[in-house]
Design an enzyme around this catalytic site. Structure first.
Site, PDB file in Angstrom:
ATOM      1  N   ASP A 290       0.830  -1.216   0.000  1.00 42.71           N
ATOM      2  CA  ASP A 290       0.000   0.000   0.000  1.00 42.71           C
ATOM      3  C   ASP A 290       0.857   1.256   0.000  1.00 42.71           C
ATOM      4  OD1 ASP A 290      -2.201  -1.629   0.021  1.00 42.71           O
ATOM      5  OD2 ASP A 290      -2.611  -1.393   2.179  1.00 42.71           O
ATOM      6  N   GLU A 317      -2.638  -2.438  -9.155  1.00 42.41           N
ATOM      7  CA  GLU A 317      -1.421  -1.642  -9.335  1.00 42.41           C
ATOM      8  C   GLU A 317      -1.420  -0.885 -10.661  1.00 42.41           C
ATOM      9  OE1 GLU A 317      -0.407  -5.756 -11.007  1.00 42.41           O
ATOM     10  OE2 GLU A 317      -1.717  -4.872  -9.482  1.00 42.41           O
TER      11      GLU A 317
END
Length: 409
Positions: A290, A317
């Site tokens: 994260d 992503e």
């Protein structure tokens, strides 16, 4: 909430009680004066025109009644007519409307003094009717061209005092005439002032209702903006989410198709993802993943400048950057700088097969090519991204206008 319960209605301002003296807090009182003046200004020109017609009719009647009367009255009548014309011009000019109420009071006092003067000086059996100018002036400032209550009250009391003094000094009084005139004047004046008090109270209540509703409208607008922001912004990275990206991209294409003046010259879309991000999560854990997403997304966020340009998190992503009004070459330079800056972040990535730090692969496509809508443009960029990954990752690939994928050297 149960079926028998009703939702609490929003406050409208009607439940706010006004004090008997009608005064509001200073800031609201100032706004109400502007509100009051604006409401009066709508009818003032017609009202002043009516007064002018009535004054002209009075001069006509006086000329028919007797030459000696018109000989005494034409000068003050003409002066009052000129003052009425000035008030009419003032009411029509936005820059001078702040003087509307003082001018109205001046006109009312002039009409009352004219009547007192003529009633005192004219020697005729009907001369007492001139004293009725005072109640007519009170009616004018309270009903025809409304002025604020306290101004109307003070002006009316002054006119009544002058009328009383003039009739007491009249050298040829008729029995019970002054008393009768004063009772009639007091009756008309008190009713007019009471009507003005009630009208202003209702107007102030309406003003407060509008003020409260305006505040609620602002609060509702702010809440809607917050909800919209929450619905279209990715909470972790601060980028626009997929839903917001699709909405904005479709809007830009809509402007292009409509040839709107607000339409951009072109739309360039970049799609990138972090190389071997699954291995990054497996190696360093999801909390570190994260943090990696936040740091990588901060790079394009810091580079986007134009108002219509934006960065979106497409999923996982993958990120999308949309540039407007940039040439294709400028967009390619942007993409390469972004790729280089991410690499220079130096985020350790021991699970990568091509580098020891986090890298990205970028696919670029432009609306000048074969894409007729946002979805097709995204598909072209995705195909270029796929080719960039197949060519070894950590590079920029572009979809040319001829539909061919090329690697950026």
């Amino acid at each position: 909430m149960t079926a028998t319960q009703s939702p609490n209605p929003l406050p409208t301002g009607s439940d706010i009680s006004l004090p008997w003296h009608l005064r509001l807090p200073k800031a609201l009182e100032k706004d109400f004066r502007l509100y009051f003046r604006a409401s009066v200004a709508k009818v003032a020109p017609g009202a002043f025109l009516l007064i002018g017609v009535l004054l002209a009719c009075a001069m006509l009647v006086e000329s028919l009644v007797g030459a000696e009367i018109i000989a005494s009255s034409w000068r003050p009548r003409l002066f009052t007519l000129m003052l009425t014309g000035g008030c009419l011009l003032l009411a029509r000019n936005l820059r001078w409307r702040e003087w509307l109420h003082p001018a109205t009071l001046t006109l009312g006092i002039t009409i009352a003094l004219t009547g007192n003067y003529l009633g005192y000086t004219v020697d005729h059996p009907l001369a007492y009717t001139f004293y009725l100018h005072t109640p007519m002036a009170v009616i004018m400032i309270c009903t025809l061209i409304r002025v604020p209550f306290y101004q109307a009250l003070g002006c009316s009391l002054a006119m009544l005092i002058v009328l009383c003094a003039t009739m007491l000094l009249d050298p040829t009084p008729v029995a019970f005439e002054p008393l009768t005139l004063m009772l009639v004047t007091l009756a008309f004046s008190s009713m007019s002032l009471f009507g003005q008090y009630v009208y202003e109270r209702l107007l102030r209540q309406h003003f407060l209702s509008e003020h409260v509703l305006f505040q609620h409208r602002d609060e509702l607008h702010s809440a809607n903006l917050i909800l919209e922001n929450q619905a279209t912004v990715d909470g972790m990275t601060g980028c626009i989410n997929r839903r917001g990206m699709e909405s904005r991209l479709n809007h830009l294409y809509h402007l292009l198709k409509q040839q709107s003046p607000e339409a951009p010259e072109r739309v360039t879309l970049m799609l990138f993802d972090i190389d071997f991000f699954k291995q990054y999560n497996d190696t360093y854990g999801h909390p570190a993943g994260d943090e990696c997403l936040k740091k990588v997304s901060s790079v394009p966020l810091s580079m986007v400048q134009a108002e219509k340009d934006f960065v979106a998190r497409y999923g996982g992503e993958e990120f999308v950057i949309v540039l407007t009004d940039s040439s294709f070459n400028d967009a390619l330079v942007f993409a390469e700088r972004m790729r280089n800056r991410v690499e220079q972040l130096g985020l350790p990535h021991s699970g990568s097969r091509i580098s020891q730090v986090v890298t990205i692969s970028v696919g670029v496509a432009c609306s000048d090519g074969q894409a007729d809508n946002g979805a097709e443009l995204l598909k072209l960029a995705d195909e270029a991204l796929y080719q960039a990954k197949g060519a070894g990752r950590n590079r920029v690939a572009l979809m040319s206008n001829q539909g061919l994928v090329e690697m950026l050297n």
